[in-house]
Motif scaffolding. Structure first.
Motif, PDB file in Angstrom:
ATOM      1  N   PHE A  74     -10.582 -22.426 -16.392  1.00 22.33           N
ATOM      2  CA  PHE A  74     -10.209 -22.700 -17.777  1.00 22.33           C
ATOM      3  C   PHE A  74      -9.162 -21.709 -18.264  1.00 22.33           C
ATOM      4  O   PHE A  74      -8.152 -22.089 -18.845  1.00 22.33           O
ATOM      5  CB  PHE A  74     -11.450 -22.639 -18.679  1.00 22.33           C
ATOM      6  CG  PHE A  74     -11.148 -22.771 -20.134  1.00 22.33           C
ATOM      7  CD1 PHE A  74     -10.965 -24.016 -20.702  1.00 22.33           C
ATOM      8  CD2 PHE A  74     -11.045 -21.653 -20.936  1.00 22.33           C
ATOM      9  CE1 PHE A  74     -10.680 -24.145 -22.058  1.00 22.33           C
ATOM     10  CE2 PHE A  74     -10.750 -21.765 -22.285  1.00 22.33           C
ATOM     11  CZ  PHE A  74     -10.570 -23.016 -22.841  1.00 22.33           C
ATOM     12  N   ASP A 106      -5.742 -22.246 -16.552  1.00 19.97           N
ATOM     13  CA  ASP A 106      -5.032 -23.369 -17.153  1.00 19.97           C
ATOM     14  C   ASP A 106      -4.457 -22.978 -18.508  1.00 19.97           C
ATOM     15  O   ASP A 106      -3.373 -23.405 -18.871  1.00 19.97           O
ATOM     16  CB  ASP A 106      -5.964 -24.575 -17.320  1.00 19.97           C
ATOM     17  CG  ASP A 106      -6.188 -25.313 -16.012  1.00 19.97           C
ATOM     18  OD1 ASP A 106      -5.441 -25.058 -15.055  1.00 19.97           O
ATOM     19  OD2 ASP A 106      -7.103 -26.140 -15.965  1.00 19.97           O
ATOM     20  N   ARG A 123     -10.205 -30.042 -20.229  1.00 26.72           N
ATOM     21  CA  ARG A 123     -10.370 -28.586 -20.304  1.00 26.72           C
ATOM     22  C   ARG A 123     -11.634 -28.234 -21.087  1.00 26.72           C
ATOM     23  O   ARG A 123     -12.364 -27.325 -20.719  1.00 26.72           O
ATOM     24  CB  ARG A 123      -9.146 -27.944 -20.943  1.00 26.72           C
ATOM     25  CG  ARG A 123      -7.928 -28.039 -20.043  1.00 26.72           C
ATOM     26  CD  ARG A 123      -6.707 -27.368 -20.609  1.00 26.72           C
ATOM     27  NE  ARG A 123      -6.926 -25.927 -20.551  1.00 26.72           N
ATOM     28  CZ  ARG A 123      -6.870 -25.129 -21.612  1.00 26.72           C
ATOM     29  NH1 ARG A 123      -6.594 -25.589 -22.796  1.00 26.72           N
ATOM     30  NH2 ARG A 123      -7.093 -23.843 -21.479  1.00 26.72           N
TER      31      ARG A 123
END
Length: 63
Positions: A56, A59, A14
């Motif tokens: 990003f 998530d 990430r």
């Protein structure tokens, strides 16, 4: 692979995604500041940065 190791790997991935978004945004900015910027390139780089940031954030919302 342990759960802790898996979580650590996901976090690293990430962060790499976030770093890539920053690099694309920086490239778009550098190109935009040129004497004669390639507007199509600036737009593509900005879209690339936006897509990475959206992934990003998506998530992050799943956590």
């Amino acid at each position: 692979m342990t759960d802790d190791a898996r979580i650590a790997m996901i976090e690293r991935l990430r962060l790499k995604l976030l770093a890539g978004a920053g690099q694309s945004a920086a490239s778009a900015l550098r190109e935009a500041l040129c004497q004669e910027p390639d507007r199509d390139l600036v737009r593509r780089l900005a879209e690339e940065a936006r897509a990475a940031l959206e992934e990003f954030l998506l998530d992050d919302d799943r956590d």
